[in-house]
Design an enzyme around this catalytic site. Structure first.
Site, PDB file in Angstrom:
ATOM      1  N   CYS A 202       0.825  -1.220   0.000  1.00 26.92           N
ATOM      2  CA  CYS A 202       0.000   0.000   0.000  1.00 26.92           C
ATOM      3  C   CYS A 202       0.854   1.262   0.000  1.00 26.92           C
ATOM      4  CB  CYS A 202      -0.949   0.008   1.196  1.00 26.92           C
ATOM      5  SG  CYS A 202      -0.087  -0.017   2.772  1.00 26.92           S
TER       6      CYS A 202
ATOM      7  N   CYS B  21      -2.877   5.315   5.649  1.00 25.24           N
ATOM      8  CA  CYS B  21      -4.333   5.272   5.746  1.00 25.24           C
ATOM      9  C   CYS B  21      -4.782   5.681   7.154  1.00 25.24           C
ATOM     10  CB  CYS B  21      -4.816   3.862   5.439  1.00 25.24           C
ATOM     11  SG  CYS B  21      -4.328   2.660   6.691  1.00 25.24           S
TER      12      CYS B  21
ATOM     13  N   CYS C 126      -2.591  -3.141   8.849  1.00 25.92           N
ATOM     14  CA  CYS C 126      -2.309  -1.771   9.309  1.00 25.92           C
ATOM     15  C   CYS C 126      -1.753  -1.815  10.731  1.00 25.92           C
ATOM     16  CB  CYS C 126      -3.570  -0.912   9.259  1.00 25.92           C
ATOM     17  SG  CYS C 126      -4.409  -0.929   7.666  1.00 25.92           S
TER      18      CYS C 126
END
Ligand code: FES
Length: 124
Positions: free
Chosen positions: A33, A59, A103
């Protein structure tokens, strides 16, 4: 949709920013990502993490995870920081949408790299 805890940590992270006098830094990136988390630690002479801050490019979940990671390591012995897991970070946030565990893994990795960096600097 992110839950309320994640959104509030994303919008108003308390631990964002640089850390004056930091003596350890861990930088972890996710090549899929492109997100990057940097965790800064200020470790005292007894090996206690006095303060933790982060700078994250990523993010909302990565930012929220970074913020929680700093809260979780603050006050720990440097070695104890290695026990802070992505699951603990994930659970502290009440979960992440679509089960985005990666994450929280990024935040765990940044902590581990900061601990490694601390020992590397100390051995010089
Ligand atoms: Fe990359 Fe969250 S999408 S860390």
């Amino acid at each position: 949709m992110y839950n309320k805890v994640v959104m509030s940590k994303f919008l108003k992270p308390e631990n964002a920013g640089s850390l004056r006098g930091a003596n350890a830094v861990g930088k972890a990136g996710n090549s899929n990502c492109g997100d990057i988390i940097k965790i800064y630690l200020l470790v005292d002479e007894e090996g206690i993490i006095e303060e933790a801050k982060f700078k994250t490019f990523g993010c909302p979940a990565a930012i929220a995870c970074s913020d929680v990671a700093c809260d979780l390591v603050r006050g720990l012995q440097i070695d104890e920081a290695l026990d802070v897991s992505s699951k603990e970070i994930f659970d502290e946030l009440g979960g992440l949408e679509n089960n985005r565990v990666y994450c929280s893994v990024l935040a765990e990795d940044a902590i581990k790299l900061a601990v490694e960096n601390y020992y590397k600097k100390k051995s010089k």
